[in-house]
Design an enzyme around this catalytic site. Structure first.
Site, PDB file in Angstrom:
ATOM      1  N   ARG A 152       0.835  -1.202   0.000  1.00  0.00           N
ATOM      2  CA  ARG A 152       0.000   0.000   0.000  1.00  0.00           C
ATOM      3  C   ARG A 152       0.873   1.257   0.000  1.00  0.00           C
ATOM      4  NH1 ARG A 152      -5.689   0.109   3.369  1.00  0.00           N
ATOM      5  NH2 ARG A 152      -6.848   0.754   1.545  1.00  0.00           N
TER       6      ARG A 152
ATOM      7  N   GLU B  18     -13.902  11.119  11.843  1.00  0.00           N
ATOM      8  CA  GLU B  18     -13.906  11.543  10.453  1.00  0.00           C
ATOM      9  C   GLU B  18     -15.316  11.456   9.897  1.00  0.00           C
ATOM     10  OE1 GLU B  18     -11.078  12.850   8.839  1.00  0.00           O
ATOM     11  OE2 GLU B  18     -13.001  13.487   8.039  1.00  0.00           O
ATOM     12  N   PHE B  19     -15.760  12.512   9.215  1.00  0.00           N
ATOM     13  CA  PHE B  19     -17.096  12.480   8.613  1.00  0.00           C
ATOM     14  C   PHE B  19     -17.017  12.488   7.101  1.00  0.00           C
ATOM     15  CE2 PHE B  19     -17.838  14.376  12.838  1.00  0.00           C
ATOM     16  CZ  PHE B  19     -18.778  13.479  13.320  1.00  0.00           C
TER      17      PHE B  19
ATOM     18  N   LYS C 188     -20.248  10.134  16.357  1.00  0.00           N
ATOM     19  CA  LYS C 188     -19.868   9.547  15.077  1.00  0.00           C
ATOM     20  C   LYS C 188     -20.774   8.361  14.729  1.00  0.00           C
ATOM     21  CE  LYS C 188     -17.685   8.138  11.506  1.00  0.00           C
ATOM     22  NZ  LYS C 188     -16.576   8.306  10.659  1.00  0.00           N
TER      23      LYS C 188
ATOM     24  N   ALA D 140     -24.349   9.663  14.012  1.00  0.00           N
ATOM     25  CA  ALA D 140     -24.468  10.369  12.722  1.00  0.00           C
ATOM     26  C   ALA D 140     -24.602   9.334  11.604  1.00  0.00           C
ATOM     27  CB  ALA D 140     -23.241  11.256  12.487  1.00  0.00           C
ATOM     28  N   ASN D 141     -23.763   8.331  11.626  1.00  0.00           N
ATOM     29  CA  ASN D 141     -23.840   7.316  10.571  1.00  0.00           C
ATOM     30  C   ASN D 141     -25.133   6.512  10.669  1.00  0.00           C
ATOM     31  OD1 ASN D 141     -21.597   7.954   9.122  1.00  0.00           O
ATOM     32  ND2 ASN D 141     -20.245   6.519  10.157  1.00  0.00           N
TER      33      ASN D 141
ATOM     34  N   LEU E 128     -27.892   8.595   9.130  1.00  0.00           N
ATOM     35  CA  LEU E 128     -27.795   8.649   7.664  1.00  0.00           C
ATOM     36  C   LEU E 128     -28.271   7.331   7.055  1.00  0.00           C
ATOM     37  CD1 LEU E 128     -24.358  10.473   7.311  1.00  0.00           C
ATOM     38  CD2 LEU E 128     -26.596  11.390   6.679  1.00  0.00           C
TER      39      LEU E 128
ATOM     40  N   CYS F  37     -18.631   1.987   6.725  1.00  0.00           N
ATOM     41  CA  CYS F  37     -19.078   2.564   8.004  1.00  0.00           C
ATOM     42  C   CYS F  37     -20.492   2.212   8.448  1.00  0.00           C
ATOM     43  CB  CYS F  37     -18.962   4.086   7.944  1.00  0.00           C
ATOM     44  SG  CYS F  37     -17.276   4.646   8.095  1.00  0.00           S
TER      45      CYS F  37
ATOM     46  N   PHE G 234     -19.453   0.548  -3.980  1.00  0.00           N
ATOM     47  CA  PHE G 234     -20.662   0.744  -3.164  1.00  0.00           C
ATOM     48  C   PHE G 234     -21.374   2.048  -3.477  1.00  0.00           C
ATOM     49  CE2 PHE G 234     -19.917   3.844   0.290  1.00  0.00           C
ATOM     50  CZ  PHE G 234     -18.548   4.037   0.207  1.00  0.00           C
TER      51      PHE G 234
HETATM   52  C1  UDX Z   1     -20.394   7.610   5.269  1.00  0.00           C
HETATM   53  C2  UDX Z   1     -20.751   8.951   5.919  1.00  0.00           C
HETATM   54  O1  UDX Z   1     -21.482   9.754   4.960  1.00  0.00           O
HETATM   55  C3  UDX Z   1     -19.515   9.666   6.397  1.00  0.00           C
HETATM   56  O2  UDX Z   1     -19.875  10.863   7.073  1.00  0.00           O
HETATM   57  C4  UDX Z   1     -18.748   8.745   7.343  1.00  0.00           C
HETATM   58  O3  UDX Z   1     -17.586   9.348   7.808  1.00  0.00           O
HETATM   59  C5  UDX Z   1     -18.422   7.436   6.648  1.00  0.00           C
HETATM   60  O4  UDX Z   1     -19.615   6.829   6.176  1.00  0.00           O
HETATM   61  P1  UDX Z   1     -19.520   6.818   2.915  1.00  0.00           P
HETATM   62  O5  UDX Z   1     -19.692   5.433   3.434  1.00  0.00           O
HETATM   63  O6  UDX Z   1     -18.261   7.148   2.222  1.00  0.00           O
HETATM   64  O7  UDX Z   1     -19.661   7.873   4.088  1.00  0.00           O
HETATM   65  O8  UDX Z   1     -20.696   7.097   1.866  1.00  0.00           O
HETATM   66  P2  UDX Z   1     -22.132   7.784   1.877  1.00  0.00           P
HETATM   67  O9  UDX Z   1     -22.166   8.835   0.851  1.00  0.00           O
HETATM   68  O10 UDX Z   1     -22.579   8.155   3.210  1.00  0.00           O
HETATM   69  O11 UDX Z   1     -23.057   6.602   1.327  1.00  0.00           O
HETATM   70  C6  UDX Z   1     -23.220   5.396   2.042  1.00  0.00           C
HETATM   71  C7  UDX Z   1     -24.147   4.466   1.276  1.00  0.00           C
HETATM   72  O12 UDX Z   1     -25.477   4.948   1.238  1.00  0.00           O
HETATM   73  C8  UDX Z   1     -23.737   4.259  -0.194  1.00  0.00           C
HETATM   74  O13 UDX Z   1     -23.854   2.906  -0.529  1.00  0.00           O
HETATM   75  C9  UDX Z   1     -24.734   5.095  -0.964  1.00  0.00           C
HETATM   76  O14 UDX Z   1     -24.958   4.637  -2.269  1.00  0.00           O
HETATM   77  C10 UDX Z   1     -25.967   4.956  -0.093  1.00  0.00           C
HETATM   78  N1  UDX Z   1     -26.896   6.079  -0.279  1.00  0.00           N
HETATM   79  C11 UDX Z   1     -26.544   7.326   0.123  1.00  0.00           C
HETATM   80  C12 UDX Z   1     -28.139   5.854  -0.861  1.00  0.00           C
HETATM   81  O15 UDX Z   1     -28.481   4.720  -1.227  1.00  0.00           O
HETATM   82  N2  UDX Z   1     -28.989   6.919  -1.005  1.00  0.00           N
HETATM   83  C13 UDX Z   1     -28.667   8.175  -0.631  1.00  0.00           C
HETATM   84  O16 UDX Z   1     -29.514   9.078  -0.793  1.00  0.00           O
HETATM   85  C14 UDX Z   1     -27.400   8.394  -0.039  1.00  0.00           C
HETATM   86  P1  ADP Z   2     -10.230   2.952   6.657  1.00  0.00           P
HETATM   87  O1  ADP Z   2     -11.339   2.940   5.643  1.00  0.00           O
HETATM   88  O2  ADP Z   2     -10.738   3.030   8.068  1.00  0.00           O
HETATM   89  O3  ADP Z   2      -9.158   3.953   6.353  1.00  0.00           O
HETATM   90  P2  ADP Z   2      -8.501   0.863   5.586  1.00  0.00           P
HETATM   91  O4  ADP Z   2      -8.617  -0.614   5.721  1.00  0.00           O
HETATM   92  O5  ADP Z   2      -8.648   1.485   4.229  1.00  0.00           O
HETATM   93  O6  ADP Z   2      -9.569   1.478   6.606  1.00  0.00           O
HETATM   94  O7  ADP Z   2      -7.086   1.351   6.173  1.00  0.00           O
HETATM   95  C1  ADP Z   2      -6.561   1.011   7.391  1.00  0.00           C
HETATM   96  C2  ADP Z   2      -5.052   0.811   7.238  1.00  0.00           C
HETATM   97  O8  ADP Z   2      -4.491   0.632   8.528  1.00  0.00           O
HETATM   98  C3  ADP Z   2      -4.640  -0.405   6.410  1.00  0.00           C
HETATM   99  O9  ADP Z   2      -3.846  -0.004   5.315  1.00  0.00           O
HETATM  100  C4  ADP Z   2      -3.830  -1.278   7.412  1.00  0.00           C
HETATM  101  O10 ADP Z   2      -2.734  -1.939   6.815  1.00  0.00           O
HETATM  102  C5  ADP Z   2      -3.363  -0.237   8.413  1.00  0.00           C
HETATM  103  N1  ADP Z   2      -2.994  -0.791   9.726  1.00  0.00           N
HETATM  104  C6  ADP Z   2      -3.708  -1.638  10.499  1.00  0.00           C
HETATM  105  N2  ADP Z   2      -3.060  -1.901  11.654  1.00  0.00           N
HETATM  106  C7  ADP Z   2      -1.893  -1.208  11.627  1.00  0.00           C
HETATM  107  C8  ADP Z   2      -0.776  -1.060  12.532  1.00  0.00           C
HETATM  108  N3  ADP Z   2      -0.764  -1.664  13.707  1.00  0.00           N
HETATM  109  N4  ADP Z   2       0.262  -0.268  12.159  1.00  0.00           N
HETATM  110  C9  ADP Z   2       0.231   0.366  10.957  1.00  0.00           C
HETATM  111  N5  ADP Z   2      -0.786   0.276  10.071  1.00  0.00           N
HETATM  112  C10 ADP Z   2      -1.836  -0.495  10.387  1.00  0.00           C
END
Ligand code: UDX
Ligand code: ADP
Length: 477
Positions: free
Chosen positions: A42, A172-173, A227, A230-231, A234, A283, A345
């Site tokens: 990565r 994080e939002f 957090k 909020a999720n 939504l 999330c 997604f």
């Molecule tokens: C979400 C939250 O929005 C964000 O604040 C949080 O930090 C992480 O989770 P994300 O998962 O990136 O973000 O996408 P989001 O835009 O929220 O959509 C989530 C899912 O809901 C997607 O699959 C999307 O397609 C679906 N969705 C969203 C719908 O089906 N209809 C809508 O009107 C909005």
């Molecule tokens: P998110 O969507 O929450 O960012 P990801 O799976 O995309 O989740 O990213 C999380 C990252 O954290 C991965 O790349 C993983 O390798 C890394 N990670 C997990 N545990 C450790 C650790 N102990 N030290 C360093 N990196 C780590």
């Protein structure tokens, strides 16, 4: 501790850590930001000269990486070194739902959080502010604190530079696909904590580009819980509108008109009212499951059941869509070619975690269909991983049915197909030339649009049979 933060280390270079640190580095040229990860592949991708190879696709991200990388933004596997040098450490590691043991299927697996906390405890020097960025169950900060504090008095650590920790929650939002914009123009920044000085130092970082009134400070637990809630809210909105989609199909109302009408009420608002195949992403399901687990932990059964229903409805919608496809294709898709457009997604991301396409594709493969999957950003390996079936491998080897293959273009995917199923709302699906597509499809050619994104009118004019989620064509003829 210095008067302001000069060195940040972020543990975890994923969908959260990568974009968040990139924007911080861009907005704070005086701060050196090191993003570390145990996954060397990565990190290699984050450092690739060819910016199309970044490990995540996020509009606007590569332009910022180009400006900051190797200036004040660094991606590295040297975890120990960068922890030692940091004044502030963000924990952005993955916290997926546990798959086994107590709380399996609901509670978050905190083993990566614990591992990072132990690394911080071991290698940090002097006063360090530890910031929880990953979504965590309420009161995780306490666990992190305990691990960190247990290290303070141990002899095997460098005592000349006494360790001291402050733990903050700064959830994080960001929404994937819109992450850069969400980070640059957040609705709010939430900081939870007890140590006023630490809060002020983190606040100072955000004040480089975020207005003061948008930075909310609370206690730790409220920040962590906000957090999750909020999720959950939504996701609940998505599940709510999805339950209305079937009612529209039954009654002849149009879900798009209903969403528009209710969304103009200020109290409801227009966002998150798009009916679709269900919510995905890393999330929503995880956070509601967590909430359900926490409610149950406190003996709050009714509340737990209420939120569990939001998840159940999500799966119900995916199964419902599968049944509709089957019914319209004369009850069987054995040996039929089904073109699947979109696997991520949602649009503008290559992330497939919890994508509704996974369950729907699995269902269709189990029914004997041969899927031809096209997505502008998702790679074949990710599809294989999610479907748990190799490309071209048969799901039922005895009956010799059920398979999937990867397509590089929409044309390739739809050629000789009996049906096209639109799963993700990618922009390019709006402009499909149905006159061209229909010529190559088997007859009768079907379009199932689960996102109401395609030009259904043009598809119909071209001769396609069409179904759009939340709309009943027969009643409305
Ligand atoms: C979400 C939250 O929005 C964000 O604040 C949080 O930090 C992480 O989770 P994300 O998962 O990136 O973000 O996408 P989001 O835009 O929220 O959509 C989530 C899912 O809901 C997607 O699959 C999307 O397609 C679906 N969705 C969203 C719908 O089906 N209809 C809508 O009107 C909005
Ligand atoms: P998110 O969507 O929450 O960012 P990801 O799976 O995309 O989740 O990213 C999380 C990252 O954290 C991965 O790349 C993983 O390798 C890394 N990670 C997990 N545990 C450790 C650790 N102990 N030290 C360093 N990196 C780590």
């Amino acid at each position: 501790m210095s008067k302001s933060i000069l060195n940040i280390c972020c543990i975890g270079a994923g969908y959260v850590g990568g974009p968040t640190m990139t924007v911080i580095a861009d907005k704070c040229p005086n701060i050196k930001v090191n993003v570390v990860d145990i996954n060397s592949e990565r990190i290699k991708k984050w450092n690739d000269k060819d910016l199309s190879k970044l490990p995540i696709y996020e509009p606007g991200l590569k332009e910022i990486i180009e400006r900051c990388r190797n200036k004040n933004l660094f991606f590295s596997t040297e975890i120990q070194k960068h922890i030692s040098n940091a004044d502030m450490i963000f924990i952005s590691v993955n916290t997926p739902t546990k798959t086994k043991g107590i709380g399996a299927g609901q509670a978050s697996d905190l083993k990566w959080v614990e591992a990072s906390s132990r690394e911080i405890a071991k290698y940090s020097k002097g006063k360090t502010i530890v910031v929880e960025k990953s979504t965590l169950p309420v009161r995780t900060a306490r666990t992190i604190k305990e691990i960190l504090e247990a290290s303070v008095s141990k002899d095997d650590y460098d005592s000349s530079n006494a360790k001291e920790f402050s733990v903050l929650s700064n959830p994080e939002f960001l929404s994937e696909g819109n992450a850069v914009n969400d980070l640059e123009n957040p609705d709010r920044v939430l900081i939870g904590g007890e140590d006023k000085e630490a809060i002020s130092l983190l606040r100072e970082i955000y004040l480089n580009w975020v207005k003061e009134e948008k930075i909310i400070t609370t206690d730790l637990w409220s920040s962590e819980l906000s957090k999750l809630v909020a999720n959950a809210f939504l996701a609940q909105r998505v599940s709510s509108i999805n339950t209305v989609s079937s009612l529209c199909e039954a009654t002849g109302a149009d879900i798009k008109n209903v969403s528009l009408a209710i969304g103009t009420d200020k109290r409801i608002g227009p966002l998150f009212l798009n009916a679709g195949p269900g919510f995905g992403g890393s999330c929503f399901k995880k956070d509601i499951s967590n909430l359900v687990y926490i409610y149950n932990h406190y003996g709050l059964k009714e509340e737990a059941e209420y939120w569990q229903k939001v998840i159940d409805i999500n799966y119900w919608q995916q199964n419902r869509i599968t049944e509709i496809i089957l019914k319209n294709l004369f009850g069987t898709i054995t040996d039929k070619k089904i073109s699947i457009l979109g696997f991520s997604f949602k649009a503008n991301t290559n992330d497939t975690r919890e994508s509704p396409a996974i369950r729907i594709c699995k269902n269709l493969i189990e029914e004997g269909g041969n899927l031809s999957i096209y997505d502008p950003q998702v790679k074949a390996e990710a599809i294989e991983f999610n479907l748990n079936l190799a490309e071209h491998e048969l799901f039922d080897t005895e009956a010799k049915v059920g398979s999937w293959q990867f397509s590089n273009t929409i044309i390739e995917s739809t050629k000789n197909a009996d049906a096209v199923v639109v799963m993700t709302e990618w922009e390019e699906f709006k402009y499909i030339n149905w006159n061209e597509i229909i010529k190559m499809m088997r007859k009768p050619p079907w379009l199932f649009d689960t996102r109401s994104i395609t030009n259904i009118k043009k598809a119909k004019e071209a001769g396609m049979k069409t179904w759009r989620l939340g709309f009943n064509e027969k009643i409305n003829q």
